[in-house]
Design a protein around this motif. Structure first.
Motif, PDB file in Angstrom:
ATOM      1  N   TYR A 118      -6.957  12.493   5.999  1.00 32.90           N
ATOM      2  CA  TYR A 118      -6.471  12.312   6.820  1.00 32.90           C
ATOM      3  C   TYR A 118      -6.654  12.895   8.203  1.00 32.90           C
ATOM      4  O   TYR A 118      -6.377  11.815   9.290  1.00 32.90           O
ATOM      5  CB  TYR A 118      -4.490  13.013   6.619  1.00 32.90           C
ATOM      6  N   LEU A 142      -9.227   5.786  -0.282  1.00 36.40           N
ATOM      7  CA  LEU A 142      -7.829   6.570   0.517  1.00 36.40           C
ATOM      8  C   LEU A 142      -7.616   5.358   2.347  1.00 36.40           C
ATOM      9  O   LEU A 142      -6.629   5.505   2.182  1.00 36.40           O
ATOM     10  CB  LEU A 142      -7.961   8.180   0.425  1.00 36.40           C
ATOM     11  N   GLU A 143      -8.600   4.190   2.669  1.00 38.37           N
ATOM     12  CA  GLU A 143      -8.056   4.429   3.332  1.00 38.37           C
ATOM     13  C   GLU A 143      -6.737   3.535   3.969  1.00 38.37           C
ATOM     14  O   GLU A 143      -6.613   3.476   4.868  1.00 38.37           O
ATOM     15  CB  GLU A 143      -9.687   4.186   4.775  1.00 38.37           C
ATOM     16  N   PRO A 144      -7.077   2.635   3.286  1.00 40.18           N
ATOM     17  CA  PRO A 144      -5.979   1.769   3.277  1.00 40.18           C
ATOM     18  C   PRO A 144      -4.541   1.868   3.059  1.00 40.18           C
ATOM     19  O   PRO A 144      -3.208   1.303   3.852  1.00 40.18           O
ATOM     20  CB  PRO A 144      -6.225   0.796   2.134  1.00 40.18           C
ATOM     21  N   SER A 145      -4.124   3.605   2.833  1.00 41.10           N
ATOM     22  CA  SER A 145      -3.551   4.089   2.457  1.00 41.10           C
ATOM     23  C   SER A 145      -2.587   5.562   3.897  1.00 41.10           C
ATOM     24  O   SER A 145      -1.545   5.542   4.215  1.00 41.10           O
ATOM     25  CB  SER A 145      -3.058   5.221   1.617  1.00 41.10           C
ATOM     26  N   LEU A 149       0.451   5.052   7.133  1.00 37.91           N
ATOM     27  CA  LEU A 149       1.371   6.857   7.807  1.00 37.91           C
ATOM     28  C   LEU A 149       1.081   7.408   9.063  1.00 37.91           C
ATOM     29  O   LEU A 149       1.996   8.065   9.510  1.00 37.91           O
ATOM     30  CB  LEU A 149       0.591   7.866   6.857  1.00 37.91           C
ATOM     31  N   ARG A 162       3.188  13.012   1.951  1.00 38.52           N
ATOM     32  CA  ARG A 162       2.996  11.283   1.356  1.00 38.52           C
ATOM     33  C   ARG A 162       1.744  10.471   0.675  1.00 38.52           C
ATOM     34  O   ARG A 162       1.329   9.584  -0.185  1.00 38.52           O
ATOM     35  CB  ARG A 162       3.770  10.215   2.559  1.00 38.52           C
ATOM     36  N   LEU A 163       0.934  11.040   1.549  1.00 35.77           N
ATOM     37  CA  LEU A 163      -0.377  10.930   1.056  1.00 35.77           C
ATOM     38  C   LEU A 163      -1.376  11.110  -0.418  1.00 35.77           C
ATOM     39  O   LEU A 163      -1.528  10.430  -1.168  1.00 35.77           O
ATOM     40  CB  LEU A 163      -1.357  11.390   2.430  1.00 35.77           C
ATOM     41  N   GLN A 166       0.276   8.716  -2.282  1.00 36.75           N
ATOM     42  CA  GLN A 166      -0.059   6.975  -1.822  1.00 36.75           C
ATOM     43  C   GLN A 166      -1.462   7.394  -2.775  1.00 36.75           C
ATOM     44  O   GLN A 166      -2.044   6.516  -3.191  1.00 36.75           O
ATOM     45  CB  GLN A 166      -0.223   6.927  -1.224  1.00 36.75           C
ATOM     46  N   ALA A 167      -1.899   8.290  -2.970  1.00 36.49           N
ATOM     47  CA  ALA A 167      -3.755   8.458  -3.557  1.00 36.49           C
ATOM     48  C   ALA A 167      -3.571   8.236  -5.392  1.00 36.49           C
ATOM     49  O   ALA A 167      -4.123   7.458  -5.568  1.00 36.49           O
ATOM     50  CB  ALA A 167      -3.804  10.054  -3.477  1.00 36.49           C
ATOM     51  N   ARG A 170      -2.135   4.260  -5.588  1.00 38.00           N
ATOM     52  CA  ARG A 170      -3.630   3.611  -4.815  1.00 38.00           C
ATOM     53  C   ARG A 170      -4.153   3.546  -6.221  1.00 38.00           C
ATOM     54  O   ARG A 170      -4.827   2.213  -6.739  1.00 38.00           O
ATOM     55  CB  ARG A 170      -4.039   4.298  -3.201  1.00 38.00           C
ATOM     56  N   CYS A 173      -3.045   0.760  -8.890  1.00 39.63           N
ATOM     57  CA  CYS A 173      -3.033  -0.231  -8.227  1.00 39.63           C
ATOM     58  C   CYS A 173      -4.477  -0.440  -8.799  1.00 39.63           C
ATOM     59  O   CYS A 173      -4.939  -1.769  -9.156  1.00 39.63           O
ATOM     60  CB  CYS A 173      -3.018  -0.558  -6.529  1.00 39.63           C
TER      61      CYS A 173
END
Length: 217
Positions: A118, A142-145, A149, A162-163, A166-167, A170, A173
């Motif tokens: 981040y 992780l860059e796309p997430s 933000l 949040r990140l 999100q990790a 991600r 997925c």
């Protein structure tokens, strides 16, 4: 190998203390595992952070969990480029050979890898990116997430939490890009789970796909 040194005394002492405290039931369990092999029902993909341990979260014993740890508990997308991929190889072994029934991605609060990713994208670090950094290349997963933000204009504290979660998402997925994982999920032999641990109090949050949110157990 002359560069390999003996264990430090404090680790030797701790091992001896642990060994002397083993009960007859523990020793019997260890012998059974050695003789008959492992048959874990679940795999945990967690961060390398020393404050995150599946045994502390679930009270596990030897033979219960197949565990893989890496920076920021990330799973890369599937690729068949023929290169050496530690995380992908571990997932393959867990699903194809051990035939685990549950695959758990465990994120956590105050994750240094997530914070580094981040800060790098928000300019909150004085260090220039190192093009040869293994960690830097790994965190590209992780860059796309990160960018969505940043666009929300959140405070750093809120954005990091949040990140961190999100990790986890991600990684879930990306797990589904592995053909052998997707097949097992679709036929109902494998379930994927997302979790996030608060290292401040040890509590666990679990992802609910229906509400698209984490809730505390």
């Amino acid at each position: 190998m002359q560069f390999a040194r003996p264990l430090p005394p404090f680790l030797i002492a701790r091992h001896r203390d642990r060994r002397s405290a083993r009960t007859a039931d523990e020793l019997r369990r260890l012998r059974e595992l050695a003789e008959h092999g492992q048959n874990p029902r679940a795999m945990v993909i967690a961060c390398c952070d020393s404050r995150v341990m599946e045994s502390e979260v679930f009270g596990s014993e030897a033979g219960e969990f197949f565990v893989h740890r890496n920076i920021a508990n990330l799973v890369p997308p599937y690729t068949d480029d023929g290169q050496q991929h530690g995380t992908s190889a571990t997932i393959e072994y867990a699903v194809k050979v051990l035939k685990v029934r549950h695959l758990i991605v465990m994120g956590h609060s105050r994750c240094g890898g997530v914070a580094g990713c981040y800060d790098l994208h928000t300019g909150n670090t004085a260090q220039a990116p190192d093009p040869d950094s293994f960690v830097g290349h790994w965190l590209e997963i992780l860059e796309p997430s990160v960018k969505p933000l940043i666009a929300e204009g959140l405070s750093r504290e809120v954005a990091l939490r949040r990140l961190e979660q999100q990790a986890v998402l991600r990684s879930l997925c990306n797990l589904m890009t592995f053909p052998f994982v997707a097949e097992e999920v679709h036929v109902g032999r494998l379930q994927l789970h997302g979790t996030w641990k608060d290292i401040g109090d040890g509590d666990l949050e679990v992802y609910d796909a229906e509400t698209n949110a984490f809730y505390r157990l």
